[in-house]
Enzyme design. Structure first.
Site, PDB file in Angstrom:
ATOM      1  CB  THR A  50      -0.945  -0.006   1.217  1.00  0.00           C
ATOM      2  OG1 THR A  50      -1.680  -1.234   1.227  1.00  0.00           O
ATOM      3  CG2 THR A  50      -1.917   1.155   1.188  1.00  0.00           C
ATOM      4  CE1 TYR A 112      10.360 -11.789 -13.067  1.00  0.00           C
ATOM      5  CE2 TYR A 112      12.639 -11.965 -12.316  1.00  0.00           C
ATOM      6  CZ  TYR A 112      11.713 -11.946 -13.342  1.00  0.00           C
ATOM      7  OH  TYR A 112      12.124 -12.095 -14.637  1.00  0.00           O
ATOM      8  CE1 TYR A 138       0.942  -9.629   2.543  1.00  0.00           C
ATOM      9  CE2 TYR A 138       2.428  -7.792   2.107  1.00  0.00           C
ATOM     10  CZ  TYR A 138       1.210  -8.404   1.936  1.00  0.00           C
ATOM     11  OH  TYR A 138       0.237  -7.813   1.154  1.00  0.00           O
ATOM     12  NE  ARG A 143      -0.259  -6.679  -4.094  1.00  0.00           N
ATOM     13  CZ  ARG A 143      -0.331  -5.606  -4.883  1.00  0.00           C
ATOM     14  NH1 ARG A 143       0.656  -5.342  -5.721  1.00  0.00           N
ATOM     15  NH2 ARG A 143      -1.375  -4.797  -4.837  1.00  0.00           N
ATOM     16  CE  LYS A 166      -0.743  -7.545   4.918  1.00  0.00           C
ATOM     17  NZ  LYS A 166      -0.272  -6.328   4.220  1.00  0.00           N
ATOM     18  CB  ILE A 206      -1.725  -5.874   8.154  1.00  0.00           C
ATOM     19  CG1 ILE A 206      -0.938  -6.418   9.367  1.00  0.00           C
ATOM     20  CG2 ILE A 206      -0.956  -4.721   7.504  1.00  0.00           C
ATOM     21  CD1 ILE A 206       0.441  -6.960   9.044  1.00  0.00           C
TER      22      ILE A 206
END
Length: 295
Positions: A50, A112, A138, A143, A166, A206
């Site tokens: 974010t 990646y 996390y 992603r 997370k 979160i």
């Protein structure tokens, strides 16, 4: 059993990084911190997804961490994003967070390059052994491109300062497996899944939507902790529509920054490759904010 990261339970807000004319807007960042503290937010997570961390320079990343820690002054906890797909870079950022006085570090799974499960373990181990502050892992395969499997979390839980997860896989089964086989604390990484995760043993969130309605997310958490499940359900359904109709418009933080601009709390400026909402998206967003009672 008492879980390792229970001190980090509650509402954390993944705050945006305010920009003005292409530069970090330090005054607006400080305003954001004060806004969250006034709302009663338990902790802040700057420079995460974010916070547009992928497009910040290392110097900007470190500066944001320093400003948030210094502005909070212990009035709420600070857990900045310090993850990277380079272990050396993650170590550098986590050391900086610790030096500046952060309470913990939020380390996204390496992205990646898609490490093996052994690679994930060794990555976190390398940082955890060299930095003393607690680390929240996390996990967001949507992603990063790869999931940290529950069996790897069992290994990670043996490292003393790996304390939290997370959880953003969208899988209650994965969360349940971690909770039943480790003493790690789970925080929701998806606003709309906060209540379901609480129901299986999660201890907080979160939050992205907490940037604009922190008191409402706090109300959900408080209702649930007080045994008022019907009240928590009401807040869940109210927040669900805001999450779906706002955050579903585009990639985070595009619609969030647009909303904050409409509410007079941000310039709305993004850094490429993030681009603003189109006119149709802005019209839908404005109606969503009106329907929620924010405009």
């Amino acid at each position: 059993m008492a879980r390792k990261g229970s001190a980090f339970a509650g509402l954390w807000v993944a705050i945006t990084t305010p920009l003005k004319n292409g530069q970090l807007d330090e005054a607006k960042l400080k305003e954001q911190v004060e806004f969250q503290i006034a709302a009663g937010t338990h902790g802040l997570c700057p420079v995460g997804t974010t916070g547009e961390s992928p497009t910040l320079s290392h110097e900007e990343h470190e500066r944001v961490i320093s400003i948030v820690v210094q502005t909070a002054r212990g009035r709420c906890k600070v857990m900045p994003g310090t993850g990277s797909n380079s272990t050396a870079e993650a170590l550098r950022l986590t050391k900086w967070a610790a030096k500046e006085g952060a309470d913990a570090a939020l380390m996204v799974a390496p992205y990646y390059n898609k490490p093996t499960q052994e690679g994930f373990f060794q990555h976190y181990k390398a940082v955890a052994e060299q930095v003393g502050i607690p680390i929240c892992v996390y996990n967001i395969p949507g992603r990063t491109g790869k999931n940290i499997e529950p069996e790897t979390f069992v290994r990670l839980a043996t490292l003393p300062n790996i304390t939290c997860v997370k959880e953003a896989t969208g899988s209650l089964d994965q969360a349940s497996q971690i909770l039943s086989s480790t003493d790690l604390t789970i925080l929701s990484g998806d606003d709309s899944l906060t209540l379901p995760l609480l129901s299986v043993g999660g201890e907080g969130v979160i939050s992205v939507v907490g940037n604009i309605v922190p008191k409402d997310m706090l109300a959900l958490l408080n209702a649930y902790s007080q045994g008022d499940t019907k009240g928590a359900e009401k807040w869940h359904h109210k927040l669900f529509h805001l999450c779906r109709d706002m955050l579903g418009l585009s990639t985070n933080p595009i619609p969030l920054k647009a909303a904050m601009k409409m509410l007079g709390r941000d310039t709305g400026e993004l850094r490429l490759p993030m681009t603003p909402l189109d006119a149709a998206g802005e019209t839908k967003l404005k109606q969503t904010l009106v329907n929620y009672g924010l405009l």
